[in-house]
Scaffold this motif. Sequence first.
Motif, short mmCIF file in Angstrom:
data_model
loop_
_atom_site.label_atom_id
_atom_site.label_comp_id
_atom_site.label_asym_id
_atom_site.label_seq_id
_atom_site.Cartn_x
_atom_site.Cartn_y
_atom_site.Cartn_z
N UNK A 112 48.51 39.10 44.01
CA UNK A 112 49.15 39.03 45.32
C UNK A 112 50.66 39.07 45.06
N UNK A 113 51.47 39.22 46.10
CA UNK A 113 52.93 39.18 45.89
C UNK A 113 53.41 37.84 45.31
N UNK A 114 52.60 36.78 45.48
CA UNK A 114 52.98 35.45 44.97
C UNK A 114 52.54 35.21 43.53
N UNK A 115 51.79 36.12 42.93
CA UNK A 115 51.31 35.92 41.57
C UNK A 115 52.48 35.79 40.60
N UNK A 116 52.42 34.76 39.76
CA UNK A 116 53.45 34.48 38.76
C UNK A 116 52.99 35.07 37.43
N UNK A 121 55.07 39.15 29.39
CA UNK A 121 55.48 39.94 30.56
C UNK A 121 55.71 38.97 31.71
N UNK A 122 56.91 38.98 32.29
CA UNK A 122 57.26 37.98 33.30
C UNK A 122 57.33 38.52 34.72
N UNK A 123 57.02 39.80 34.91
CA UNK A 123 56.95 40.39 36.25
C UNK A 123 55.74 41.31 36.32
N UNK A 124 55.32 41.64 37.53
CA UNK A 124 54.20 42.57 37.71
C UNK A 124 54.55 43.93 37.11
N UNK A 125 55.80 44.34 37.29
CA UNK A 125 56.23 45.65 36.76
C UNK A 125 56.12 45.68 35.24
N UNK A 126 56.54 44.59 34.57
CA UNK A 126 56.42 44.53 33.11
C UNK A 126 54.95 44.52 32.68
N UNK A 127 54.15 43.72 33.38
CA UNK A 127 52.75 43.59 32.99
C UNK A 127 52.00 44.90 33.18
N UNK A 128 52.14 45.52 34.36
CA UNK A 128 51.38 46.73 34.66
C UNK A 128 52.08 48.01 34.20
N UNK A 129 53.30 47.90 33.68
CA UNK A 129 54.03 49.07 33.21
C UNK A 129 53.59 49.56 31.86
N UNK A 136 45.04 39.94 25.27
CA UNK A 136 44.54 38.60 25.52
C UNK A 136 45.38 37.97 26.64
N UNK A 137 44.70 37.54 27.73
CA UNK A 137 45.39 36.95 28.87
C UNK A 137 44.68 35.69 29.34
N UNK A 149 34.89 38.00 41.02
CA UNK A 149 36.29 38.37 41.25
C UNK A 149 37.19 37.18 41.00
N UNK A 150 38.44 37.48 40.73
CA UNK A 150 39.45 36.45 40.50
C UNK A 150 40.76 36.93 41.11
N UNK A 151 41.24 36.21 42.12
CA UNK A 151 42.54 36.52 42.72
C UNK A 151 43.56 35.65 41.99
N UNK A 152 44.47 36.29 41.27
CA UNK A 152 45.36 35.60 40.34
C UNK A 152 46.53 34.92 41.04
N UNK A 153 46.74 33.65 40.70
CA UNK A 153 47.96 32.93 41.07
C UNK A 153 48.97 33.03 39.94
N UNK A 154 48.43 33.06 38.69
CA UNK A 154 49.29 33.15 37.52
C UNK A 154 48.56 33.90 36.42
N UNK A 155 49.29 34.82 35.77
CA UNK A 155 48.76 35.57 34.64
C UNK A 155 49.69 35.34 33.45
N UNK A 156 49.12 34.86 32.36
CA UNK A 156 49.90 34.64 31.13
C UNK A 156 49.43 35.63 30.08
#
Length: 158
Positions: A112-116, A121-129, A136-137, A149-156
């Motif tokens: 979601x737009x609120x996912x941390x 990778x500290x942004x969605x652009x970095x992670x999905x780029x 491993x996450x 399904x899993x709606x992510x609040x935080x992805x490390x």
Amino acid sequence: MKPTLLALLTAALLASCAPKTETTTTADGTAVETTTDTTGVDNPVAEGEGATDNASDPGVDSTLTNNDDASTGEEIDMAVGDGLEGTVTDFDGTAQTFTLNENDANYAVTITPETVFEGAATTAEEFFGTDRADASVAVEGEIDEAASTLTANKITLN
């Protein structure tokens, strides 16, 4: 006399901090032993909940022993069912989705737009780029076991 009294008080204090074991009998006569952690800390791993990995019910998996970079608080959150750790499969950078393989169970992960984002990778652009296949996450969020399904609040990213 004072050293003896001090020793007795110390022993009593230490005994009161020890976990309590209680035996109860079920309706069918089976004895069940229960250990209660009296330290005031909710520790599901020490109390048996999530003490071992369980592929058939990933919500009770322990993540405390897998040698990753997550903090103890994050690990405990995941151990009680607020998240999962595993390997990225079916990575789609354009749609910003991926599948998380955790203990041979697969979960479709969405953000979601609120996912941390944390870790490498500290942004969605970095992670999905970058293609994260086989990365491993750790993913915390809302798990729907029935729909896998899993709606992510935080992805490390480890």
